[in-house]
Design a protein around this motif. Structure first.
Motif, PDB file in Angstrom:
ATOM      1  N   ASN A   1      -0.968   6.534   4.979  1.00  0.00           N
ATOM      2  CA  ASN A   1      -1.317   5.464   5.903  1.00  0.00           C
ATOM      3  C   ASN A   1      -0.848   5.881   7.285  1.00  0.00           C
ATOM      4  O   ASN A   1       0.157   6.572   7.426  1.00  0.00           O
ATOM      5  CB  ASN A   1      -0.584   4.175   5.510  1.00  0.00           C
TER       6      ASN A   1
ATOM      7  N   GLY B   1      -0.349   6.331   0.365  1.00  0.00           N
ATOM      8  CA  GLY B   1      -1.738   6.779   0.464  1.00  0.00           C
ATOM      9  C   GLY B   1      -2.573   5.919  -0.440  1.00  0.00           C
ATOM     10  O   GLY B   1      -2.516   4.714  -0.350  1.00  0.00           O
TER      11      GLY B   1
ATOM     12  N   HIS C   1      -8.037  -0.221   8.916  1.00  0.00           N
ATOM     13  CA  HIS C   1      -6.994   0.359   8.059  1.00  0.00           C
ATOM     14  C   HIS C   1      -7.241   1.868   8.012  1.00  0.00           C
ATOM     15  O   HIS C   1      -8.130   2.342   7.303  1.00  0.00           O
ATOM     16  CB  HIS C   1      -7.111  -0.279   6.672  1.00  0.00           C
TER      17      HIS C   1
ATOM     18  N   ASP D   1       0.831  -1.210   0.000  1.00  0.00           N
ATOM     19  CA  ASP D   1       0.000   0.000   0.000  1.00  0.00           C
ATOM     20  C   ASP D   1       0.864   1.257   0.000  1.00  0.00           C
ATOM     21  O   ASP D   1       0.490   2.291  -0.544  1.00  0.00           O
ATOM     22  CB  ASP D   1      -0.908  -0.027   1.237  1.00  0.00           C
TER      23      ASP D   1
ATOM     24  N   HIS E   1      -6.150   5.984   7.678  1.00  0.00           N
ATOM     25  CA  HIS E   1      -5.257   6.973   7.067  1.00  0.00           C
ATOM     26  C   HIS E   1      -5.266   8.218   7.937  1.00  0.00           C
ATOM     27  O   HIS E   1      -6.306   8.593   8.481  1.00  0.00           O
ATOM     28  CB  HIS E   1      -5.713   7.318   5.649  1.00  0.00           C
TER      29      HIS E   1
HETATM   30 MG    MG Z   1      -3.864   2.658   2.833  1.00  0.00          MG
END
Ligand code: MG
Length: 286
Positions: A246, A236, A204, A13, A206
């Motif tokens: 993240n 991101g 998850h 990611d 951000h």
């Molecule tokens: Mg992410």
């Protein structure tokens, strides 16, 4: 039970967000460092067609070359059966499939309606289970979508129910653009009650709005015991305008440890690995 699992998502990611192509050697060295950070799981790469994400075209080679630490789960994101074949051949321990909670994000990120994507991932989940792999079902945009706006928790619960029917082991809830706050976390898990327990989800987050840590702490209070994070906050989402960052693994580990949760992951090592990777990416850009 106050043990909290950390999945390191930076190699997949984080890197898929980077413009400069990172050499396979650097990825392998980074993942090997992460294996020494005490994390429970590492999302190594994604078996998507190279033309979609050129950065991750070397997924098979990365899997072949990493050192596998005992007790660490090495997972891969898989969009379709062809990707699954490659992931199984690469001996990925765990397979992740990806569905959106909103139609706008589903069309742009996975080129299909939610219903179409669910149909596409169904044989992936079935075959991964037949091959005795664990399966994670990602749901993106669980709080807000960059295209469709606010997301009702019932939408998320509906997609989660379908994934669980298919047989996924874990639901991973993505706040793709970092829009959540404590009350959104409360509403999300209230909406999911009866479909999946907090303890069977991964969150998850951000840090786009600077609220990832307060959201994580609230979720942990509600029973969540598994989080995704990225060393140094790498990455991101390239399909979600405005979604930088993240949550940094070291910050998350420190925050949860300070509140009495037990983690194997080591914040100091995660910080060092993240800084090492930032420098390595910097030299790829030159
Ligand atoms: Mg992410």
């Amino acid at each position: 039970m106050n043990g909290v699992r950390i999945t390191e998502v930076a190699p997949r990611d984080g890197l898929q967000h980077e413009q400069a192509l990172v050499p396979t050697d650097v990825k392998v060295a980074f993942i090997d460092q992460l294996s020494d950070c005490g994390v429970d799981e590492i999302e190594v790469s994604s078996f998507v067609p190279a033309k979609w994400i050129p950065q991750l075209a070397d997924a098979s080679e990365v899997f072949a070359r990493i050192r596998r630490a005992p007790g660490v789960v090495y997972s891969a994101l898989v969009p379709n059966e062809r990707g699954l074949d490659a992931a199984l051949a690469a001996r990925a321990d765990k397979i992740s499939v990806f569905v959106s909670a909103t139609e706008g994000f589903s069309q742009r990120n996975t080129a299909g309606t939610i219903a179409e994507v669910l149909l596409r991932v169904q044989p992936v989940v079935r075959r991964a289970r037949e091959a005795h792999r664990l399966v994670r079902g990602y749901i993106s945009c669980v709080v807000r979508c960059p295209f469709d706006g606010p997301v009702h928790p019932d939408k998320v619960a509906g997609v989660a129910a379908r994934l669980l029917e298919m047989g996924v082991d874990e639901i991973d809830l993505g706040d793709t653009i970092g829009a959540a706050d404590r009350s959104a976390i409360d509403a999300l898990y209230e909406g999911l009650a009866g479909v999946v327990s907090a303890g069977a989800t991964t969150l998850h987050l951000h840090d786009t709005s600077g609220r990832a840590i307060e959201c994580a702490v609230r979720a942990a209070e509600l029973g969540v015991r598994s989080f995704d994070a990225s060393a140094g906050g790498l990455g991101g989402c390239p399909y979600a305008p405005g979604s930088a960052g993240n949550v940094a693994a070291e910050t998350l580990v420190d925050a949860l440890a300070a509140r009495g949760f037990a983690l194997r992951a080591r914040a100091d090592r995660l910080h060092a690995a993240g800084q090492w990777m930032r420098r390595a990416i910097g030299s790829c850009e030159r």
